[in-house]
Motif scaffolding. Sequence first.
Motif, mmCIF file in Angstrom:
data_model
loop_
_atom_site.group_PDB
_atom_site.id
_atom_site.type_symbol
_atom_site.label_atom_id
_atom_site.label_comp_id
_atom_site.label_asym_id
_atom_site.label_seq_id
_atom_site.Cartn_x
_atom_site.Cartn_y
_atom_site.Cartn_z
ATOM 1 N N GLY A 284 23.574 88.051 12.741
ATOM 2 C CA GLY A 284 24.441 87.227 13.898
ATOM 3 C C GLY A 284 23.733 85.654 13.817
ATOM 4 N N ASP A 285 23.988 84.946 14.865
ATOM 5 C CA ASP A 285 23.584 83.527 15.134
ATOM 6 C C ASP A 285 23.053 83.144 16.456
ATOM 7 O OD1 ASP A 285 23.297 80.856 14.819
ATOM 8 O OD2 ASP A 285 24.849 80.183 14.048
ATOM 9 N N SER B 14 25.852 87.668 20.632
ATOM 10 C CA SER B 14 26.425 88.246 19.156
ATOM 11 C C SER B 14 25.577 88.537 17.898
ATOM 12 C CB SER B 14 27.750 87.494 18.716
ATOM 13 O OG SER B 14 27.180 86.183 18.221
ATOM 14 N N SER B 15 24.369 88.418 18.718
ATOM 15 C CA SER B 15 23.343 88.505 17.559
ATOM 16 C C SER B 15 22.296 89.678 18.061
ATOM 17 C CB SER B 15 22.431 87.372 17.154
ATOM 18 O OG SER B 15 22.073 86.669 18.341
ATOM 19 N N ASP C 68 27.496 89.541 8.938
ATOM 20 C CA ASP C 68 26.476 89.448 9.279
ATOM 21 C C ASP C 68 25.325 89.315 8.458
ATOM 22 O OD1 ASP C 68 27.431 89.776 11.953
ATOM 23 O OD2 ASP C 68 27.034 92.191 12.099
#
Length: 361
Positions: free
Chosen positions: A203-204, A211-212, A94
């Motif tokens: 995250g992205d 997921s961020s 991360d």
Amino acid sequence: MSLADDENARKEFKSQFPDLSDEKVTEALSKASSVKEAIVEQEKETDGKSGSGEEEEEEAEYDEDDEYSEGDDDEDEEDPNPKKRRHEDDDDDDDDNESNNSHSSSNGECSWTAPGSSRTYDLSGMTRVGTDVDKDWKAEEDIQGFKFDYYFNICGDSIKGCNNHKTSASQYQIFGGASAGCIPLGEGWSEKGKENVEWKEFGDPDKDPKSSGVIIKYKNGQVCSTGGEKFSVAFKIPCGDTKRKPGEKNDGLDPKKFVVEQDSASGCEYTISFPPIEDGCPGSGRGGNWGWITIGVTLGIFAFYFGLGVAFRMKKLGAQGKDAIPHLEFWESLPGLVLDGMRFSLDQVKLGIEKIRESRS
């Protein structure tokens, strides 16, 4: 073997009262049947001395530079945690995707736009106000029977505070269901906390928003180490589908579902992760939906315009059917005007391409 001769018991008791002499430790343990009982009795004795006016500092006091006084460092310097928590391994991944910020990136009281993007995180709806300590955000941690409660606010002072001092977040150690002391993990938001806050993404969010999320970090808590390093705490808010429930305690989020981590190197940096919620998604807060708000307002204006216009023409002018539409001639000519504009734009593009070709030849 008596409790006073038990080396482990002496160490546990001494960790709570580092200033006590060996004789006092022996005396306190000799009178008790357990370490917890000895701690409780010593707390009572210490509180009694403080109330009688003896010159013993038991609470941290800010000096002119908003730092805690030396008396507090001596009492609370030692980490009360029996076990230091490590960050999860995937936090290293991360970190590679985190975007650092400066305070100037903040758009308002509690919103932030990630540098180089249009992703705005608005946490204004998570700020606690009032004087009811039950409205504070709360996270709970239990490490093999050692319990800790964390009270904090998002972009504001913790309502509960710590030893009557303003702080944005604090850790309370719990013995037998009662507090055995607290540690300020971040400076008061109303003092310098707002100016020193740090924001980050993790995250992205472009490839996998779920997921961020966003991180807001408070610094300059109580002095943590002999080297002068101070406690800090970062609140990690992942993007998710869960909606908070304002009005319920902790907005309906279970305090035990928060994940508390402690940096294994210094022991001075904490991370408290929320369960995945909508607030961790860009554009989900009170100020993040301006696009949809604009569309909604525009549609509302048009509906009001047409409704009022049709009613007026029908009742006052006796118009029927399409003749009741206000400014009918304009709306009938609008498609043609749009087509003319598109043809003009296309002709300009073609003309520009021809000029480029001529210049190259």
